[in-house]
Design an enzyme around this catalytic site. Structure first.
Site, PDB file in Angstrom:
ATOM      1  N   GLU A  96       0.825  -1.209   0.000  1.00  0.00           N
ATOM      2  CA  GLU A  96       0.000   0.000   0.000  1.00  0.00           C
ATOM      3  C   GLU A  96       0.859   1.259   0.000  1.00  0.00           C
ATOM      4  OE1 GLU A  96      -3.081  -0.067   2.931  1.00  0.00           O
ATOM      5  OE2 GLU A  96      -4.011  -1.830   2.059  1.00  0.00           O
TER       6      GLU A  96
ATOM      7  N   GLU B 273      -6.826  -7.795  -1.171  1.00  0.00           N
ATOM      8  CA  GLU B 273      -7.430  -7.736   0.152  1.00  0.00           C
ATOM      9  C   GLU B 273      -8.914  -7.497   0.031  1.00  0.00           C
ATOM     10  OE1 GLU B 273      -5.592  -5.394   3.143  1.00  0.00           O
ATOM     11  OE2 GLU B 273      -3.589  -6.083   2.638  1.00  0.00           O
TER      12      GLU B 273
END
Ligand SMILES: *[C@@H]1O[C@H](CO)[C@@H](O)[C@H](O)[C@H]1NC(C)=O
Ligand SMILES: *[C@@H]1O[C@H](CO)[C@@H](O)[C@H](O)[C@H]1NC(C)=O
Ligand SMILES: *[C@@H]1O[C@H](CO)[C@@H](O)[C@H](O)[C@H]1NC(C)=O
Ligand SMILES: *[C@@H]1O[C@H](CO)[C@@H](O)[C@H](O)[C@H]1NC(C)=O
Length: 853
Positions: free
Chosen positions: A201, A272
């Protein structure tokens, strides 16, 4: 298929696709959909815009996150097997640097940290694996996985174009890749690992670090690719992933919110898919319904996605001090496999059925030509079709969250429930609807009452300034002194008051005001407890303000400051602070007394920690006394035998405040009962003690209590999943799923006219002992809390009892003919909701179920 943009190094593989295509078509006869066995020789993993490819053959992937340090190794085989049974073909895990290299150059790959053993187990189950090396992983894990000692490296700045950081990161990544290679774990070596992740991320960090961030992420991609794993690298949440690295989506609704990789030669992967929301102390319960997850996953595949990863498929437990700031020990308990590794229904079963339905449509999904047909403002059909071969799949979606709708597709009507997607396997037959509907119970064990004798060790030595070796003018930052070896740091100061400093009025008490960077603290004045305070995950800084009594002459203040773990996200992680800052006393005759620069002493950790009195070895080094309740800063211990049977074991710590749990010397986690969320309850009351932490007889439970609690009321419970539910509407095509499950093949000609049925099934060796709730009409609610609606046929309970009592599994019709429709409610879609309780065949009478959670 497009032939542009194939990775240059993989031209040969891309060419092989044409051949594999034909072979795959041949494989695609019904019933042979799961050709997933791994070949033991090396495998080429490649990709194009459409999908990942295994030896040139397109594949779809259902992946689930299971983090090895969050469960004891004896649970791993069962977790992986249940993931496979749930239709997954991939297991994913991060790698956790700070547990593997707790001190620079000192490595630990034992027990829960045996990464190699974990990936080998995945291989033994004939599944693929994704390794997310990071090494920054966030993951609600202490410090995002970065070791504390990194903070002490001169001139270091984490996760940017900083030479000291890059050097250490590269060393660690190389070490992990080498270990995995030495064990032949990459697909290129015949192993299970098909993808590896670098960084995590980073996109929003890149914005914070500007060009330095861009340089860093480009460097990271090159560095990773140079390790030569022979499998593609991914970066999650990094739309502009450099070079051949594949960007992937994290979030709740990647099918709708994510435009896909900027470089259109890369496939749509979703790393995710949050199965719930992780929780921190202070959070109310979170729940993401099985239906909502299934909707998002079906949606993602309907827009061309070919890999989804459930984050988490099994969350597990943040044992000891491994949680990030404020994160509870219980991690993603709402995942398809709960904290204890038990099936979380209906989530687990609903997603298994979704995977099965999507696998049936694999050929169309991977080779068909996609198209979209608008069927109204909030309705559409997405179709993948190979016309000349009669291969077709359609996703009919209803994005309206309030109304069900009948959609006409290719001249036939389909009833599509609100906020749902129906999958039509041949563009005709509904094989799955995302909309549709066991609850756990906790049972007292004999161990709660037998031998319930507690002893205590008083951490009472409230230190004074004179005893502290580390003394400075102003209070020091906490992590700088604790170095993440303990959560606790004492701050002490002493000051003198003259007679005329004291308040005029006897009824006015002076107030102690302690400002902290975080996360919580307990304050004492002249050895007397004056109170506790704490921040929150969102707002770590806080002020403790408590009245106290002062005396003429020397007064002593001692504050035990506590961290709830290190932060796991954001830029400049190396500069995050904890501990106390400004300190004042108000209400003195002379006004405010500022003690900020009064001279502060510091003592790292607790006496009980230094002597390791939570271990059997260290226990004897202090004198234990009979326990007294409601004392702050107290160690408590008792002995207990392991509850019989195989059900998971938990501690109910409701009568306690805040502190740490140890069983036989192993850290179970931090508990925090006194912090209530908005609904007036604590976020986590029950704490998992894996059976592998215990032996049959004479285990030692140690609690360190900071604020005061009643250990004699702590309960030892076992967990059962014996509440089962079904919730099916008359026109709900979900009935086809239960029927399809039996022979896992589609033989129905038409999805339209089959009679719906509801099935209830108890765990093995158990039967339905009681029908707790049954209604036919418009009942509402979730399993465990159904309520009767405005339409209700009372016959439902009678029918359910007659059909189901004493059975391991039973099937109920969903039809007004059977229950008697409610004439007051014309035009309503009638729904059958049943909740039943399973038990062993022996008669009831066991001590009752405690709480349901
Ligand atoms: C786009 O992706 C392809 C395939 O991975 C890669 O070879 C190419 O370098 C990428 N283009 C850019 C501009 O990064
Ligand atoms: C992931 O799964 C959840 C359900 O748990 C679903 O709501 C969500 O939309 C999915 N997608 C992403 C990106 O998380
Ligand atoms: C931590 O300690 C170092 C040296 O001991 C010091 O330079 C630094 O300023 C301290 N950091 C904080 C936040 O107090
Ligand atoms: C049960 O459901 C009702 C209404 O559906 C709701 O008001 C109530 O809060 C729920 N109770 C629990 C314990 O969830």
């Amino acid at each position: 298929m497009r032939d542009d943009g194939i990775m240059p190094g993989l031209r040969a593989a891309a060419l092989a696709v044409a051949v594999a295509f034909a072979a795959a078509l041949a494989l695609m006869v019904p019933g042979a959909a799961a050709a997933w066995e791994l070949t033991k020789k090396g495998t080429v993993v490649s990709y194009d815009h459409r999908s990942l490819m295994i030896d040139g053959r397109r594949e779809i992937f259902f992946s689930g996150s299971i983090h090895y340090p969050r469960s004891p190794p004896d649970m791993w085989p069962d977790l992986i097997a249940k993931a496979k049974e749930g239709g997954l073909n991939v297991v994913e895990s991060y790698v956790f640097w700070n547990v593997h290299e707790p001190e620079k150059g000192v490595f630990n790959f034992e027990g829960r940290y045996d990464m190699i053993k974990f990936f080998k187990l995945i291989q033994e189950h004939d599944m693929y694996a994704v390794v997310r090396i990071g090494p920054f992983v966030q993951a609600e894990w202490n410090h995002g996985g970065l070791p504390y000692w990194l903070r002490e490296v001169p001139d270091i700045v984490f996760r940017t174009n900083n030479e000291p950081y890059k050097k250490l990161m590269e060393e660690f990544v190389n070490r992990i890749v080498k270990m995995l290679k030495d064990a032949n774990l990459f697909a290129s070596q015949g192993g299970p690992i098909i993808l590896a992740q670098i960084e995590n991320e980073y996109q929003h960090m890149e914005a914070a670090f500007k060009e330095e961030g861009t340089k860093y992420i480009n460097w990271a991609a090159k560095m990773a690719e140079a390790t030569g794993t022979g499998v593609p690298w991914i970066m999650c949440k990094q739309t502009k992933a450099p070079g051949e690295v594949i960007p992937t989506c994290n979030g709740r609704n990647c099918g709708d919110t994510w435009p896909g990789p900027l470089n259109k030669t890369k496939p749509l992967l979703w790393t995710e898919n949050w199965t719930a929301q992780y929780r921190v102390f202070g959070d109310p319960p979170s729940q993401r319904s099985a239906e909502d997850i299934a909707f998002a996953v079906a949606r993602f595949f309907s827009v061309g996605g070919t890999l989804t990863n459930y984050y988490m498929y099994h969350g597990g437990t943040n044992f000891g001090r491994t949680a990030a700031a404020f994160v509870m020990p219980k991690y993603y308990d709402e995942a398809p496999l709960d904290e204890f590794g038990l099936y979380k229904e209906p989530k687990w079963g609903h997603l298994r059925d979704l995977h099965q339905a999507l696998k049936l449509c694999k050929k169309a999904l991977l080779w068909g030509t996609p198209s979209t047909q608008k069927l109204g403002k909030q309705f559409e059909a997405r179709v993948f079709e190979i016309k000349d071969q009669n291969v077709c799949v359609a996703f009919l979606s209803n994005h309206n969250t309030k109304d069900d709708v009948t959609l006409t597709f290719r001249d036939k009507p389909y009833f599509v429930l609100r906020h749902s997607i129906s999958i039509l396997a041949d563009c005709k037959t509904v094989v799955f609807s995302t909309q549709h509907h066991n609850q756990r119970t906790f049972h007292f064990t004999d161990q709660t009452v037998q031998n319930n004798v507690w002893q205590m060790f008083d951490e009472e030595k409230i230190p004074k300034f004179k005893q502290a070796k580390i003394r400075t003018r102003k209070a020091e930052e906490l992590y700088n002194l604790t170095k993440d070896k303990t959560d606790y740091l004492w701050y002490t100061t002493s000051f003198k008051l003259e007679d005329d400093d004291m308040p005029f009025r006897r009824d006015v008490r002076p107030v102690l005001e302690v400002n902290s960077h975080g996360h919580s603290s307990v304050a004492f004045v002249n050895n007397v407890f004056v109170g506790c305070g704490h921040g929150t995950k969102m707002n770590k800084a806080f002020m403790l303000q408590k009245p106290m009594d002062l005396k003429k002459g020397i007064n002593h203040i001692a504050v035990l400051a506590t961290t709830m773990g290190m932060m796991d996200s954001g830029a400049y992680l190396e500069h995050r602070e904890a501990g106390i800052d400004r300190v004042q006393i108000q209400g003195l005759n002379a006004g405010t007394l500022d003690l900020t620069n009064n001279g502060w002493g510091h003592i790292v950790g607790l006496v009980g920690e230094q002597k390791e009195i939570y271990t059997e070895k260290g226990m004897g080094s202090v004198t234990w006394k009979p326990a007294v309740n409601d004392k702050p800063l107290t160690w408590y211990k008792r002995h207990f035998d392991m509850p019989s049977g195989e059900d998971p074991v938990v501690l109910d710590l409701d009568p306690m405040g805040k502190g740490m749990i140890f069983v036989n010397g192993q850290g179970v986690g931090r508990y925090w009962i006194s912090y209530k969320h908005a609904l007036g309850r604590s976020s986590q009351q029950l704490y998992h003690v894996p059976r592998s932490f215990m032996r049959e007889k004479d285990n030692v439970l140690v609690l360190f209590e900071e604020e005061g609690g009643r250990p004699d009321a702590v309960m030892i419970l076992t967990v059962k999943r014996d509440n089962i539910c079904t919730f099916i509407s008359e026109k709900n095509p979900a009935h086809i799923r239960s029927w399809q499950r039996k022979d896992s093949q589609i033989t129905a000609k038409d999805g339209g006219n089959l009679k719906p049925q509801a099935t209830l099934t108890c765990p093995p060796k158990k039967v339905i002992q009681q029908v707790v709730f049954a209604s036919y009409g418009n009942p509402e609610g979730i399993c465990g809390n159904y309520t009767v609606g405005s339409c209700h046929s009372p016959r439902a309970k009678e029918v359910a009892e007659k059909t189901c009592l004493g059975q391991q599994t039973c099937t109920l019709p969903v039809s007004a003919d059977v229950y008697g429709g409610d004439i007051k409610c014309p035009g309503t879609t009638a729904t059958l909701a049943v909740q039943a309780k399973c038990s062993k065949r022996s008669p009831p009478g066991v001590p009752g179920a405690a709480a349901a959670q």
